[in-house]
Design a protein around this motif. Structure first.
Motif, PDB file in Angstrom:
ATOM      1  N   MET A 255      -8.863   2.287   1.187  1.00  0.00           N
ATOM      2  CA  MET A 255      -9.066   0.958   0.594  1.00  0.00           C
ATOM      3  C   MET A 255      -9.866   0.034   1.508  1.00  0.00           C
ATOM      4  N   GLU A 256      -9.710   0.222   2.824  1.00  0.00           N
ATOM      5  CA  GLU A 256     -10.425  -0.618   3.788  1.00  0.00           C
ATOM      6  C   GLU A 256     -11.824  -0.099   4.090  1.00  0.00           C
TER       7      GLU A 256
ATOM      8  N   GLU B 136      -1.307  -1.826  -6.718  1.00  0.00           N
ATOM      9  CA  GLU B 136      -1.767  -2.497  -5.504  1.00  0.00           C
ATOM     10  C   GLU B 136      -0.586  -2.993  -4.690  1.00  0.00           C
ATOM     11  N   GLY B 137      -0.734  -2.985  -3.384  1.00  0.00           N
ATOM     12  CA  GLY B 137       0.250  -3.582  -2.497  1.00  0.00           C
ATOM     13  C   GLY B 137       1.554  -2.827  -2.342  1.00  0.00           C
TER      14      GLY B 137
ATOM     15  N   SER C  30       5.808   1.375   1.979  1.00  0.00           N
ATOM     16  CA  SER C  30       6.300   2.740   2.156  1.00  0.00           C
ATOM     17  C   SER C  30       7.634   2.991   1.452  1.00  0.00           C
TER      18      SER C  30
ATOM     19  N   LEU D  72       0.594   6.297   2.609  1.00  0.00           N
ATOM     20  CA  LEU D  72       0.203   4.886   2.690  1.00  0.00           C
ATOM     21  C   LEU D  72      -0.862   4.662   3.760  1.00  0.00           C
ATOM     22  N   ARG D  73      -0.703   5.312   4.886  1.00  0.00           N
ATOM     23  CA  ARG D  73      -1.675   5.172   5.978  1.00  0.00           C
ATOM     24  C   ARG D  73      -3.068   5.607   5.529  1.00  0.00           C
TER      25      ARG D  73
ATOM     26  N   GLU E 245       4.914   7.220   4.377  1.00  0.00           N
ATOM     27  CA  GLU E 245       4.140   6.507   5.396  1.00  0.00           C
ATOM     28  C   GLU E 245       2.780   7.148   5.624  1.00  0.00           C
TER      29      GLU E 245
ATOM     30  N   HIS F  58      -4.096   5.915   2.421  1.00  0.00           N
ATOM     31  CA  HIS F  58      -4.534   5.051   1.326  1.00  0.00           C
ATOM     32  C   HIS F  58      -5.162   3.768   1.881  1.00  0.00           C
ATOM     33  N   ARG F  59      -4.567   3.229   2.919  1.00  0.00           N
ATOM     34  CA  ARG F  59      -5.136   2.021   3.542  1.00  0.00           C
ATOM     35  C   ARG F  59      -6.522   2.298   4.115  1.00  0.00           C
ATOM     36  N   TYR F  60      -6.684   3.445   4.783  1.00  0.00           N
ATOM     37  CA  TYR F  60      -8.006   3.803   5.304  1.00  0.00           C
ATOM     38  C   TYR F  60      -9.030   3.806   4.169  1.00  0.00           C
TER      39      TYR F  60
END
Length: 161
Positions: free
Chosen positions: A94-95, A51-52, A55, A87-88, A84, A90-92
């Motif tokens: 997770m959110e 988690e967390g 990049s 990560l981008r 990057e 992955h954020r989509y």
């Protein structure tokens, strides 16, 4: 969270299939295509287990894997760019931004056949037909144009230093 892993693996495969440094490492027998495929799964696991991540940490994992598995040092900014992008997406995931993730996924370059070819026999035969139908002069012109238009990336073997 885990239900997004298959989608994220597809994203990783598409990103990695378009990564020139990885493709060159495989083409120059620094590692196998299977190892490149495993790289996609490995990075998916890394992102979902930790988690967390930022990049630069992801880039470090990418760099270590390229060194350990492909004996390759990447001397351009592609590792940070790949980190990057991963990560981008992955954020989509997770959110829960499924619509944004799918929209952005469609903007990525298509999956390249060197990593995952759906019908390898068809692509090989079409390349052979194309090659047979062109003359040697045309082939030389094409090679010359490709050399003039392609950007190059230095991919070196760490053991050769």
């Amino acid at each position: 969270m885990e239900h997004t892993m298959p989608f994220f693996l597809t994203v990783a495969q598409r990103i990695f299939s378009n990564w020139t440094a990885l493709k060159l490492a495989v083409e120059h027998d620094m590692g196998s295509v299977e190892c490149a495929r495993e790289f996609c799964s490995y990075m998916t696991e890394v992102l979902y287990i930790n988690e967390g991540l930022i990049s630069s940490e992801i880039a470090s994992v990418l760099d270590d894997y390229m060194d350990d598995q492909f004996n390759t040092e990447v001397h351009d900014d592609s590792i940070i760019q790949v980190a990057e992008e991963l990560l981008r997406f992955h954020r989509y995931c997770m959110e829960g931004n499924e619509s944004t993730a799918k929209t952005e996924f469609e903007k990525l370059p298509p999956l390249q056949s060197w990593l995952y070819s759906e019908q390898p026999s068809q692509s090989i035969s079409s390349q052979a037909v194309k090659h047979q139908s062109s003359s040697s002069n045309e082939d030389m012109d094409i090679d010359k144009n490709e050399q003039e238009n392609d950007e190059w990336t230095v991919v070196t073997n760490r053991r050769s230093k």
